[in-house]
Write a protein that holds these residues in place. Structure first.
Motif, PDB file in Angstrom:
ATOM      1  N   PRO A 193      -1.093   1.521  -1.849  1.00 55.22           N
ATOM      2  CA  PRO A 193      -2.207   2.253  -1.404  1.00 55.22           C
ATOM      3  C   PRO A 193      -2.277   2.294   0.031  1.00 55.22           C
ATOM      4  O   PRO A 193      -1.850   1.465   0.905  1.00 55.22           O
ATOM      5  N   ASN A 194      -3.411   3.219   0.570  1.00 51.37           N
ATOM      6  CA  ASN A 194      -3.390   3.194   2.068  1.00 51.37           C
ATOM      7  C   ASN A 194      -4.384   2.068   2.585  1.00 51.37           C
ATOM      8  O   ASN A 194      -4.558   2.007   3.814  1.00 51.37           O
ATOM      9  N   ASP A 195      -4.855   1.272   1.862  1.00 52.80           N
ATOM     10  CA  ASP A 195      -5.744   0.028   2.289  1.00 52.80           C
ATOM     11  C   ASP A 195      -4.756  -1.118   2.167  1.00 52.80           C
ATOM     12  O   ASP A 195      -5.292  -2.275   2.166  1.00 52.80           O
ATOM     13  N   TYR A 196      -3.695  -0.985   1.904  1.00 49.24           N
ATOM     14  CA  TYR A 196      -2.752  -2.322   1.610  1.00 49.24           C
ATOM     15  C   TYR A 196      -2.594  -3.351   2.844  1.00 49.24           C
ATOM     16  O   TYR A 196      -2.639  -2.442   3.944  1.00 49.24           O
ATOM     17  N   GLN A 241       2.475   2.676  -6.562  1.00 51.95           N
ATOM     18  CA  GLN A 241       2.010   3.359  -5.318  1.00 51.95           C
ATOM     19  C   GLN A 241       1.453   2.345  -4.560  1.00 51.95           C
ATOM     20  O   GLN A 241       0.514   1.735  -4.858  1.00 51.95           O
ATOM     21  N   GLU A 263       0.280   3.818 -12.192  1.00 51.35           N
ATOM     22  CA  GLU A 263      -0.295   5.022 -13.156  1.00 51.35           C
ATOM     23  C   GLU A 263       0.293   5.069 -14.292  1.00 51.35           C
ATOM     24  O   GLU A 263      -0.308   5.543 -15.282  1.00 51.35           O
ATOM     25  N   ILE A 280      -0.879  -3.054  -5.998  1.00 46.80           N
ATOM     26  CA  ILE A 280       0.015  -1.901  -6.235  1.00 46.80           C
ATOM     27  C   ILE A 280      -0.723  -1.175  -7.363  1.00 46.80           C
ATOM     28  O   ILE A 280      -0.879  -1.729  -8.438  1.00 46.80           O
ATOM     29  N   MET A 281      -0.695   0.313  -7.122  1.00 45.81           N
ATOM     30  CA  MET A 281      -1.230   1.126  -8.348  1.00 45.81           C
ATOM     31  C   MET A 281      -0.365   1.571  -9.251  1.00 45.81           C
ATOM     32  O   MET A 281       0.812   2.098  -8.531  1.00 45.81           O
ATOM     33  N   ARG A 333      -4.208  -1.489 -11.079  1.00 50.38           N
ATOM     34  CA  ARG A 333      -3.642  -1.971 -10.027  1.00 50.38           C
ATOM     35  C   ARG A 333      -3.296  -3.493 -10.208  1.00 50.38           C
ATOM     36  O   ARG A 333      -4.144  -4.284 -10.756  1.00 50.38           O
ATOM     37  N   ARG A 371       2.195   1.416   3.839  1.00 50.29           N
ATOM     38  CA  ARG A 371       1.301   2.279   2.882  1.00 50.29           C
ATOM     39  C   ARG A 371       1.799   3.472   2.482  1.00 50.29           C
ATOM     40  O   ARG A 371       2.405   4.085   3.376  1.00 50.29           O
ATOM     41  N   GLY A 372       1.412   3.905   1.432  1.00 51.30           N
ATOM     42  CA  GLY A 372       1.763   5.450   1.088  1.00 51.30           C
ATOM     43  C   GLY A 372       3.199   5.229   0.313  1.00 51.30           C
ATOM     44  O   GLY A 372       3.715   6.211  -0.143  1.00 51.30           O
TER      45      GLY A 372
END
Length: 534
Positions: free
Chosen positions: A302-305, A300, A280, A277-278, A273, A311-312
């Motif tokens: 994240p949902n806690d951004y 990606q 992979e 931002i993640m 991250r 988010r998402g």
């Protein structure tokens, strides 16, 4: 407002169970509570004047109670005129004895003149005293277990609106005055402690993670120790490999919106991250790149951004490679072993195994404690006062918003996320408060005691971690009023550990066998971990 001390500190003092990490509490304060109770019980014939007045008020006042919400009551207190007149006469008589009024010898001035000259000040002082003492008398008379100070209904004489307002005790003291005739009544709103039943505390089923250290675990720790002592060397003509450290121009976008533009950003070439931002596929997408090339990978959000609207979503991460650095690991030779305080590899492996076992035992104990916290909160049906819950939630939210600011999140983004943060804080506050009430009740039922040696041991541990003197740490805890928190922390751990001792422990595989815990140094203090991205 002064009030009787309880066996537990006022619950406004935050004691968050985020991961149930306690802060420091005080044993001495709790002893003061016990001594107050004993003193009142054993020496009733030596009551103070204030205690005598409260006892008389309990007999004289009239109290009306009404439920106005969850654990919230409206209390109306009426003080008879004869009580007010008696207290006024006492005050003026005392003033008359000591007052020196021009034209009269000391103590000889007419009472009417004394009342005229000192009437305003006496009314002001007695109003404050009567509000405090009548409230305490009413609480005792109705056997209420209150939380915190009440809010007082009062009218601000300076305001154009004559409607009464609900204000704090401090504000109410500015406006409340005793009437010149007739009884005196006022209303307040207060919160009371919840009544609930504890669940069974014996033979609770708890998963007990197995402690197993494999050869693979030991080898991973050796590689981490090598990485800690490795050094990065530039690879100007090389191509990126997994775990290399890249330096480059980094640009992150979501659609047309630019989230980050950074020169000389540093990234380890592996899934990770960055700027929230993640990524992979970072390692795969950049593999083989050389200095000067530009590569793009997908991230990606994240949902806690921090920006809720993003988010998402997928993010595009464009990286222009400026430099490649590769970590060169030291050989496991005599010099390496000696740097760790070992004489041979077997001794190193035994030391690592011992460290891992110790760490995993602590981790397993923490996992069991978390199960106890969850068991207590899910098996105790507790109604909570709304105002108390909100105050707790506000403090949690404030800390989280401050944490975002400290991490450099722009103020505009922090404000956008404030509502979401407050919603999450509300749920955490409810669990916090439930645990506080539960631990208080268990502590009373089991008569849990915390000795001075236990508190001093905790202070010594803090002093050692901070490399400071014991007395300075203790003085700081006293100044910051944190000793009470330390007391509660020790008390709660004793309760949880006692529940675990009597629990039905079911052996299970650990949640996460691999741990990033680095073994502590055997002899030397310097780990040599000066590089980044290892």
């Amino acid at each position: 407002m002064a009030k009787k001390k309880s066996a537990t500190p006022e619950l406004d003092n935050t004691h968050e169970h985020e991961g149930h990490e306690h802060h420091d509490h005080d044993h001495e304060h709790n002893h003061d509570h016990a001594h107050d109770h004993d003193h009142a019980h054993d020496h009733t014939h030596e009551q103070s004047e204030e205690e005598k007045q409260i006892a008389r008020l309990k007999e004289a006042i009239r109290v009306e109670l009404a439920d106005i919400g969850t654990l919230r009551k409206k209390m109306t207190v009426t003080v008879p005129r004869e009580v007010i007149s008696e207290r006024l006469n006492d005050q003026f008589s005392e003033l008359k004895r000591d007052a020196q009024i021009p034209g009269f010898r000391k103590g000889r001035a007419p009472m009417a003149l004394v009342e005229k000259r000192f009437g305003h000040d006496v009314n002001l002082q007695l109003s404050s005293q009567m509000l405090t003492s009548s409230y305490l008398a009413a609480v005792e008379k109705e056997n209420l277990k209150t939380l915190g100070d009440p809010l007082i209904w009062t009218r601000n004489p300076k305001a154009t609106d004559e409607a009464e307002q609900l204000v704090s005790v401090e504000q109410a003291l500015e406006f409340i005055r005793l009437p010149s005739s007739g009884d005196w009544s006022y209303s307040c709103e207060l919160e009371v402690r919840p009544e609930f039943e504890l669940p069974p505390l014996e033979n609770v089923e708890i998963r007990d993670p197995l402690i197993e250290i494999s050869a693979e675990d030991i080898e991973k720790q050796i590689e981490r120790l090598r990485a800690m002592r490795g050094r990065y060397e530039p690879q100007p003509d090389g191509a990126l490999q997994a775990d290399d450290l890249l330096v480059g121009r980094i640009r992150i976008t979501v659609g047309e919106q630019v989230l980050l533009e950074e020169e000389n950003g540093q990234l380890a070439v592996r899934p990770q991250r960055y700027a929230g931002i993640m990524m992979e596929k970072l390692g795969n997408d950049l593999a083989g790149a050389k200095v000067g090339e530009t590569r793009t990978t997908v991230g990606q959000v994240p949902n806690d951004y921090t920006n809720e609207s993003l988010r998402g979503q997928s993010a595009s991460v464009e990286i222009t490679l400026q430099d490649i650095k590769r970590l060169l690991l030291p050989e496991i030779n005599e010099e390496f072993l000696q740097s760790l305080g070992c004489t041979n590899r077997q001794e190193l492996e035994e030391w690592i195994k011992s460290n891992l076992e110790s760490y995993r035992l602590d981790d397993a104990q923490n996992q069991k404690r978390e199960q106890v916290y969850k068991y207590l909160t899910t098996h105790c049906q507790i109604d909570l006062p709304e105002r108390l819950s909100q105050r707790q939630a506000d403090r949690i939210a404030a800390r989280r918003i401050l944490d975002l600011a400290r991490r450099g999140v722009p103020e505009s983004e922090v404000m956008k996320q404030a509502d979401a943060i407050k919603v999450g804080a509300q749920a955490d506050a409810i669990n916090d408060l439930k645990l506080q009430f539960v631990f208080e009740k268990i502590g009373e039922q089991w008569e849990i005691e915390v000795g001075e040696e236990e508190i001093n041991s905790q202070i010594a541990a803090i002093a050692q971690r901070q490399n400071r003197r014991f007395d300075r740490v203790r003085d700081e805890l006293i100044r910051s009023q944190s000793l009470e928190a330390l007391y509660i922390h020790v008390r709660d751990e004793k309760i949880v550990d006692r529940i675990i001792t009597s629990a039905n422990l079911v052996k299970t595989e650990p949640d996460d066998k691999d741990t990033e815990q680095k073994p502590s140094k055997k002899k030397k203090k310097d780990t040599g971990d000066e590089h980044t991205g290892a």
